[in-house]
Scaffold this motif. Sequence first.
Motif, mmCIF file in Angstrom:
data_model
loop_
_atom_site.group_PDB
_atom_site.id
_atom_site.type_symbol
_atom_site.label_atom_id
_atom_site.label_comp_id
_atom_site.label_asym_id
_atom_site.label_seq_id
_atom_site.Cartn_x
_atom_site.Cartn_y
_atom_site.Cartn_z
ATOM 1 N N ASN A 119 0.849 -1.184 0.000
ATOM 2 C CA ASN A 119 0.000 0.000 0.000
ATOM 3 C C ASN A 119 0.891 1.241 0.000
ATOM 4 O O ASN A 119 1.769 1.388 0.862
ATOM 5 C CB ASN A 119 -0.896 -0.017 1.252
ATOM 6 C CG ASN A 119 -1.697 1.249 1.372
ATOM 7 O OD1 ASN A 119 -1.162 2.317 1.678
ATOM 8 N ND2 ASN A 119 -3.000 1.156 1.091
ATOM 9 N N GLU A 120 0.657 2.108 -0.966
ATOM 10 C CA GLU A 120 1.606 3.191 -1.170
ATOM 11 C C GLU A 120 1.666 4.164 0.007
ATOM 12 O O GLU A 120 2.731 4.663 0.362
ATOM 13 C CB GLU A 120 1.281 3.926 -2.473
ATOM 14 C CG GLU A 120 2.533 4.530 -3.088
ATOM 15 C CD GLU A 120 2.333 4.886 -4.558
ATOM 16 O OE1 GLU A 120 1.538 4.194 -5.240
ATOM 17 O OE2 GLU A 120 2.950 5.847 -5.016
ATOM 18 N N GLU A 121 0.522 4.418 0.619
ATOM 19 C CA GLU A 121 0.555 5.347 1.752
ATOM 20 C C GLU A 121 1.300 4.766 2.944
ATOM 21 O O GLU A 121 2.097 5.454 3.593
ATOM 22 C CB GLU A 121 -0.872 5.736 2.166
ATOM 23 C CG GLU A 121 -1.350 6.963 1.396
ATOM 24 C CD GLU A 121 -2.737 7.391 1.828
ATOM 25 O OE1 GLU A 121 -2.949 7.543 3.061
ATOM 26 O OE2 GLU A 121 -3.617 7.535 0.947
ATOM 27 N N THR A 122 1.010 3.499 3.223
ATOM 28 C CA THR A 122 1.739 2.843 4.313
ATOM 29 C C THR A 122 3.230 2.829 3.987
ATOM 30 O O THR A 122 4.084 3.093 4.857
ATOM 31 C CB THR A 122 1.236 1.389 4.475
ATOM 32 O OG1 THR A 122 -0.190 1.392 4.448
ATOM 33 C CG2 THR A 122 1.737 0.788 5.771
ATOM 34 N N LEU A 123 3.542 2.546 2.749
ATOM 35 C CA LEU A 123 4.947 2.521 2.331
ATOM 36 C C LEU A 123 5.608 3.862 2.601
ATOM 37 O O LEU A 123 6.735 3.936 3.111
ATOM 38 C CB LEU A 123 5.024 2.172 0.834
ATOM 39 C CG LEU A 123 6.412 2.196 0.196
ATOM 40 C CD1 LEU A 123 7.363 1.232 0.893
ATOM 41 C CD2 LEU A 123 6.324 1.862 -1.290
ATOM 42 N N GLY A 137 13.011 -1.034 -18.633
ATOM 43 C CA GLY A 137 14.064 -0.108 -18.222
ATOM 44 C C GLY A 137 13.565 1.292 -17.885
ATOM 45 O O GLY A 137 14.348 2.159 -17.500
ATOM 46 N N ILE A 138 12.248 1.501 -18.003
ATOM 47 C CA ILE A 138 11.641 2.826 -17.797
ATOM 48 C C ILE A 138 10.673 2.745 -16.618
ATOM 49 O O ILE A 138 9.925 1.772 -16.493
ATOM 50 C CB ILE A 138 10.881 3.244 -19.076
ATOM 51 C CG1 ILE A 138 11.831 3.238 -20.290
ATOM 52 C CG2 ILE A 138 10.221 4.605 -18.903
ATOM 53 C CD1 ILE A 138 11.112 3.403 -21.620
ATOM 54 N N SER A 139 10.659 3.757 -15.791
ATOM 55 C CA SER A 139 9.750 3.771 -14.639
ATOM 56 C C SER A 139 8.300 3.772 -15.108
ATOM 57 O O SER A 139 7.966 4.386 -16.124
ATOM 58 C CB SER A 139 10.003 5.011 -13.772
ATOM 59 O OG SER A 139 9.779 6.181 -14.522
ATOM 60 N N ASN A 140 7.444 3.063 -14.356
ATOM 61 C CA ASN A 140 6.027 3.011 -14.756
ATOM 62 C C ASN A 140 5.114 3.770 -13.779
ATOM 63 O O ASN A 140 3.895 3.676 -13.886
ATOM 64 C CB ASN A 140 5.563 1.557 -14.943
ATOM 65 C CG ASN A 140 5.571 0.771 -13.631
ATOM 66 O OD1 ASN A 140 5.705 1.343 -12.554
ATOM 67 N ND2 ASN A 140 5.431 -0.544 -13.732
ATOM 68 N N GLY A 141 5.720 4.507 -12.849
ATOM 69 C CA GLY A 141 4.915 5.302 -11.934
ATOM 70 C C GLY A 141 4.643 4.611 -10.601
ATOM 71 O O GLY A 141 4.184 5.248 -9.649
ATOM 72 N N MET A 142 4.907 3.321 -10.521
ATOM 73 C CA MET A 142 4.765 2.597 -9.258
ATOM 74 C C MET A 142 6.043 2.784 -8.438
ATOM 75 O O MET A 142 7.050 3.256 -8.950
ATOM 76 C CB MET A 142 4.550 1.096 -9.545
ATOM 77 C CG MET A 142 3.262 0.777 -10.267
ATOM 78 S SD MET A 142 1.792 1.225 -9.287
ATOM 79 C CE MET A 142 1.872 -0.009 -7.977
ATOM 80 N N PRO A 143 6.016 2.424 -7.155
ATOM 81 C CA PRO A 143 7.263 2.519 -6.384
ATOM 82 C C PRO A 143 8.378 1.692 -7.028
ATOM 83 O O PRO A 143 8.145 0.576 -7.503
ATOM 84 C CB PRO A 143 6.874 1.945 -5.017
ATOM 85 C CG PRO A 143 5.398 2.184 -4.904
ATOM 86 C CD PRO A 143 4.870 2.017 -6.306
ATOM 87 N N ILE A 144 9.559 2.284 -7.062
ATOM 88 C CA ILE A 144 10.754 1.542 -7.495
ATOM 89 C C ILE A 144 11.215 0.732 -6.289
ATOM 90 O O ILE A 144 11.393 1.285 -5.202
ATOM 91 C CB ILE A 144 11.882 2.514 -7.896
ATOM 92 C CG1 ILE A 144 11.405 3.522 -8.950
ATOM 93 C CG2 ILE A 144 13.122 1.756 -8.344
ATOM 94 C CD1 ILE A 144 11.047 2.918 -10.273
#
Lengths: 374, 374, 374, 374
Positions: free
Chosen positions: D167-171, D288-295
């Motif tokens: 979960n991005e907020e928890t992260l 090789g390109i970021s997709n907008g999710m956490p790296i």
Amino acid sequence: MKNSFGNNITVTLFGESHGPAVGCVIDGLTPGLIVNDEEIAKLLSRRRPVSVIDTPRQEPDNYRILSGVFNGRATGTPICIMIPNENTKSGDYNFGPARPSHADYTAHIKYNGFEDYRGGGHFSGRITAALVAAGGILIPALNSIGINIGTHIAECAGIQDESFSENEETLMSQIKALNTKNFPVISEEAGEKMTAAIHAASEEHDSVGGIVRTAVTGLPAGVGEPWFDSLEGLLSHALFSIGAVKGVEFGKGFEAANSRGSVFNDPFVLDNGRVVTESNNNGGINGGISNGMPITFGAFVKPTPSIGRPQKTVNFLEQKEEELTIHGRHDPAIVRRICPVIDSVTAIVLADALVTAFGPRVLLKGKALWNTDL
Amino acid sequence: MKNSFGNNITVTLFGESHGPAVGCVIDGLTPGLIVNDEEIAKLLSRRRPVSVIDTPRQEPDNYRILSGVFNGRATGTPICIMIPNENTKSGDYNFGPARPSHADYTAHIKYNGFEDYRGGGHFSGRITAALVAAGGILIPALNSIGINIGTHIAECAGIQDESFSENEETLMSQIKALNTKNFPVISEEAGEKMTAAIHAASEEHDSVGGIVRTAVTGLPAGVGEPWFDSLEGLLSHALFSIGAVKGVEFGKGFEAANSRGSVFNDPFVLDNGRVVTESNNNGGINGGISNGMPITFGAFVKPTPSIGRPQKTVNFLEQKEEELTIHGRHDPAIVRRICPVIDSVTAIVLADALVTAFGPRVLLKGKALWNTDL
Amino acid sequence: MKNSFGNNITVTLFGESHGPAVGCVIDGLTPGLIVNDEEIAKLLSRRRPVSVIDTPRQEPDNYRILSGVFNGRATGTPICIMIPNENTKSGDYNFGPARPSHADYTAHIKYNGFEDYRGGGHFSGRITAALVAAGGILIPALNSIGINIGTHIAECAGIQDESFSENEETLMSQIKALNTKNFPVISEEAGEKMTAAIHAASEEHDSVGGIVRTAVTGLPAGVGEPWFDSLEGLLSHALFSIGAVKGVEFGKGFEAANSRGSVFNDPFVLDNGRVVTESNNNGGINGGISNGMPITFGAFVKPTPSIGRPQKTVNFLEQKEEELTIHGRHDPAIVRRICPVIDSVTAIVLADALVTAFGPRVLLKGKALWNTDL
Amino acid sequence: MKNSFGNNITVTLFGESHGPAVGCVIDGLTPGLIVNDEEIAKLLSRRRPVSVIDTPRQEPDNYRILSGVFNGRATGTPICIMIPNENTKSGDYNFGPARPSHADYTAHIKYNGFEDYRGGGHFSGRITAALVAAGGILIPALNSIGINIGTHIAECAGIQDESFSENEETLMSQIKALNTKNFPVISEEAGEKMTAAIHAASEEHDSVGGIVRTAVTGLPAGVGEPWFDSLEGLLSHALFSIGAVKGVEFGKGFEAANSRGSVFNDPFVLDNGRVVTESNNNGGINGGISNGMPITFGAFVKPTPSIGRPQKTVNFLEQKEEELTIHGRHDPAIVRRICPVIDSVTAIVLADALVTAFGPRVLLKGKALWNTDL
């Protein structure tokens, strides 16, 4: 690469005129290269102001080597040389009115107003001290494998120095002599006239420019990496980083614009079994690669932008026209102090090109490496 | 980098005069840039031989785009352009006797005898067709954001062309006109004299050189990455990759060697609220960064090395002196055909420098990007 | 550098899956290196689909060398290899619904909608053919100076291959054998099980991943340029360019996470006067520099993203969720075909690192150069 | 590039463990970036030894900024940060017997015996202080545009920390918390067990390794420059420069070796109109390109090579086997102190990749720039 230059040997510059220090990081040096404090100091002293013809700002150049040297030799890891700024007078500098021919305005635009404008900041000639410190390592390294570099003031304020000799032995003596001189000219008489002319310009709150010419002996044939990393490309790239340089020509240069091929071409001949050229109008470079003859080039050095006369300009903060009289400390001519800078830049470029062509050990082994088929 | 150049936009060259093809790979282009076959073909045609003053070797330059273009636009991935060699006559070339002023000898040393010597191999002017193909993409891109580039033959065989105007509007018309001309001069009269002089040299089995001068309008202030990636450093590096170029000067250049600062400095003034300089002796560059004025520079082009007269040389295979008469096909003057090459190199360098300063979208958005604080 | 890699030897990639061709330019090769068409063809054939476990797209890989080779040897100037795309079926690909785990969406964002989306465009595994073509030159070059590279499928679909031997001679035989196999495993039995498992996944319209492991023998101690150009840094950088690789570990790798120093450290011992390590948990690299032991590393290869099952996804053109079933031609497992790609990438990196350490001639002279003090 | 890394933002490292100083030069920073001494000091303090589980060598890290900062902001010219070495005890180190798993032997070979061997010289973990100083500028810069980086000790001595939340907020809260902790774990309980285990190893004169995992939130889609400058390629290259890192995996990594595509693929879905993936097995990177999710990525950190137990080794000066007991000061585990180093390296790489994708102003403008079509 911005403030870094070089492929296998890389020099990175840092510093501002009125910040804590200027300096450089030299990476990729052959382990075992001698780093001699006396040589560095001597070269730095050739760049220092000496008399009325130079700026009154005196910097002791008490450099410190922060890394990469152990027991007097390069370890092969990066050498950081820091040269503290000690004699700074920021009060002399105004922010706002752009000094004509300086980077004040362009730096202000490029750095969105965040530039350190004091004394020209990162665009001050002061940063060339870091190049010279690097030269203090690389020039002796090249000397030790038989490569010598010399630069003289070929023309200044309308006065011409004697030319480099086309005889290689005489040329080597000229280079040797130049490297001991405070005012590097071949003819002392021409030098005295130039000094007088610079002095005269200074009295009139004006400045002069000139042409400096460089010769390199002992570089083997086969150095340079065309198309783009031709020797001319590499050398000119690095030379134009020096703010005052606005022209670079190899060999005969622009004056041969009306020459014909039958005159300009350098015929190959044998000299005791060695391939040489009868003339050297190409400055020792064919197709971007050294041909074994002396490398020769000239650089046009523009008149010092800082002059003590009132000049028209724009105050870029207030967007209005102004008259500006520069009071800070400056050189009426840069041609003298630029010579060790050009020697240093040349040494950096050639050391790097040699390593690219023959591997890192070439700076220690020289001929023994480039004359073998290993 | 050897055969690659550029920081964010990179051009990589390949090819030999008598191999299957010459070409280039252009990486880092802004996705969406228009790639117009007509523009590429038009520029390539400006480089092609047209008459008795050029080489009789006719190459159709039927280039093929192998990658990186989709629906007429750059995708942002590498564009490979291949230009097949179709009209090759290897029999014309001897191996052994070094053509003076050519790369025959230096390439032989550098590549340990493995060089493709036919027609000068990788050192042939033929490879400049690949640069021009790249220019055929980048010049229209720059044009579309208001940046224009023009080059004229300023001097050839002792004849001088009219100079670029100091008035920016006139200059822009001159550039526009030059880009439509087969023999790019400002004064048609001077052009005719030059053509005659080239012809005369050709009749005498000789060649001529000259000086070409370039002007760029529309480049915003703030472009260039000192110290080392100054605009002068980048431009000269790329320009010297062209084999015939042996000198590069910005603005007034060498002829100002005896100028004083009070004369040479370019005073800043306001022109309808825009900061401009009254004169442009610095060629639009201060401290390595563009100042918003036209970028101007000159290049000394040496006389074509290939001449039909007997020349002294050394046969490097047999290590003996020889007389050599070159029979192959060659240009009595390169000054004409070099102009689109210089325009292309300039476009490559400036496009790259713009992207470094403002990000990749600048080649599509131009002013909208560099005039915002985004 | 984007699509270029390497410091002294540089490889530049170009091409799209459904464009005219894929290919590469290799610059900086040692003049005189043998370029053997059979070797290139053999390596390309190892990458080609062979059976039901691979994609049905058959490409003949009729590559053409456009430059840089003369009389069967590298001249030292750039070699451009073009591999035409002949078997393309663009109709299979939709634009809009992003294939999960593919670059469809990210390329669309990055290239602002100008990407060539057909068959994955520039992100297709097809481009690895160009890497393999480069490997077809560099692997034999390394072989000729005693350096051998082999990769096996260490794990796939839960089946483990036998490990590389810790005995160097046995390891060399294993490498030799692997380079002749169509399905590169050490244990044929494990290989058969893997093939069956891949087949089973394929039947279920699914795909599998795995781990491939590489060993390199014969690399001398002293190669690698820390900090940043450590051997691990250079190898991983290049390996991760292969789309399917999502993990790289050297030596023992992640499985040693709970090891202690007393167990993990590799003690140095003398073996007939040669310094070796008893174990090789560090994969032959200490401090980023080769220590003379075999270089070993593993790469995690993710399951092929293209599967024939319905998947949830977003149509990024219409900004709506969709179900997508991929019909194109694809591999149920990449682990087999990736092995020659990894060998090639490894050869490119090591050849470059060797040249940086010892100069360009090392690729011809090997031991004779690195064992001398020249 | 050796000790320099980066395309548009470049970091150059210098220094040795027992020389005068370590440090770095950061070039290409966006003018106007805030340089906050407190932030640099705070990050450096997170890297400092704090207790029995770290080395007793205490360095105050009284760094000095020598250039490139004016009025608390980056000017855009190179920032040189020097960190003097103050607490050096060279007597502790012997020259000759190679410490297993260290660079003693390989540096001796590479640098031909000219290396500064004291305390590991240029290969000491001490140099990571310079990376952290750079991180002290770049991490806050990224934070200010909404990008956050956190690293935890995921596994050490057999004990596992809680995982990063999906979960991005928890992260984001987890990241925030980690950046304030001396021993960066998500579960305090796991942390205490790890500390005890490290302590136990230390008591036994042994050392432990582990796995650290990093998450980055807020990076926009479209960052990364395939093929070679894929995000994975750039990050791994820089991460492997840290001596102790011997493995790097993105997303799920090696543990997914036996996964099938249908499970591993990350389905795209819409989340309030934003394209996201349901799972994140690819670690936020496609092609090789970021997709907008956490790296997300993990690094295997090998057990500290320096242990207080007798080890077999070779004295490379005398070419004989020896027993070596290391007495110097060292860390029984590096996993704690490596976390801020990894955060810093990550920030350097991502800042550079952002500037490449969107131009230099992105570090000040963030979203406002990448969400516009300018």
